[in-house]
Design a protein around this motif. Structure first.
Motif, PDB file in Angstrom:
ATOM      1  N   SER A 189      32.180  42.380  39.167  1.00  0.00           N
ATOM      2  CA  SER A 189      32.060  42.613  40.596  1.00  0.00           C
ATOM      3  C   SER A 189      33.437  42.758  41.242  1.00  0.00           C
ATOM      4  N   ALA A 190      33.421  43.201  42.482  1.00  0.00           N
ATOM      5  CA  ALA A 190      34.663  43.327  43.237  1.00  0.00           C
ATOM      6  C   ALA A 190      35.190  41.933  43.567  1.00  0.00           C
ATOM      7  N   PHE A 191      36.449  41.860  43.891  1.00  0.00           N
ATOM      8  CA  PHE A 191      37.053  40.592  44.291  1.00  0.00           C
ATOM      9  C   PHE A 191      37.253  40.635  45.792  1.00  0.00           C
TER      10      PHE A 191
ATOM     11  N   PRO B 219      39.442  40.191  34.481  1.00  0.00           N
ATOM     12  CA  PRO B 219      40.368  40.896  33.580  1.00  0.00           C
ATOM     13  C   PRO B 219      41.602  41.406  34.323  1.00  0.00           C
ATOM     14  N   VAL B 220      42.393  40.469  34.826  1.00  0.00           N
ATOM     15  CA  VAL B 220      43.561  40.774  35.651  1.00  0.00           C
ATOM     16  C   VAL B 220      44.733  39.940  35.160  1.00  0.00           C
TER      17      VAL B 220
ATOM     18  N   ALA C 198      43.647  41.764  47.784  1.00  0.00           N
ATOM     19  CA  ALA C 198      43.825  43.215  47.653  1.00  0.00           C
ATOM     20  C   ALA C 198      44.383  43.581  46.283  1.00  0.00           C
ATOM     21  N   TYR C 199      45.343  42.789  45.801  1.00  0.00           N
ATOM     22  CA  TYR C 199      45.946  43.062  44.498  1.00  0.00           C
ATOM     23  C   TYR C 199      44.900  42.943  43.391  1.00  0.00           C
ATOM     24  N   VAL C 200      44.153  41.853  43.395  1.00  0.00           N
ATOM     25  CA  VAL C 200      43.141  41.642  42.359  1.00  0.00           C
ATOM     26  C   VAL C 200      42.059  42.722  42.441  1.00  0.00           C
TER      27      VAL C 200
ATOM     28  N   THR D 182      39.516  47.609  40.152  1.00  0.00           N
ATOM     29  CA  THR D 182      39.128  49.014  40.324  1.00  0.00           C
ATOM     30  C   THR D 182      39.781  49.862  39.234  1.00  0.00           C
ATOM     31  N   GLU D 183      41.052  49.610  38.963  1.00  0.00           N
ATOM     32  CA  GLU D 183      41.753  50.344  37.897  1.00  0.00           C
ATOM     33  C   GLU D 183      41.103  50.085  36.537  1.00  0.00           C
TER      34      GLU D 183
END
Length: 86
Positions: A2-4, A56-57, A75-77, A82-83
């Protein structure tokens, strides 16, 4: 994965610190520095470690030095996730 978002960050803060610290996070405090929120460097490091464990960051020490607010960290995470999906 999911999104952060603020909700995910708030849950992480609740799990890592406490519900009071998590409740203090909202749209009005996102651009407040971690220091002004009462987070010392060890606390921020602990939060980043949890993020790296759960998502996975990777966040280097140099990158962390630039991420001084919850908004910047979220925003960074989110961008790294997304990448990773692309």
């Amino acid at each position: 994965m999911s999104a952060f978002t603020l909700d995910e960050f708030r849950k992480l803060v609740d799990d890592t610190l406490d519900s009071e610290a998590a409740a203090a996070l909202d749209e009005t405090t996102l651009d407040t520095t971690f220091t002004d929120l009462g987070y010392d460097s060890l606390t921020v490091f602990e939060l980043v470690t949890r993020i790296q464990d759960d998502y996975p960051v990777t966040i280097s020490d140099e990158q962390l030095d630039e991420l001084k607010t919850p908004s910047a960290l979220i925003a960074y995470v989110a961008a790294r996730l997304t990448e990773a999906r692309a």
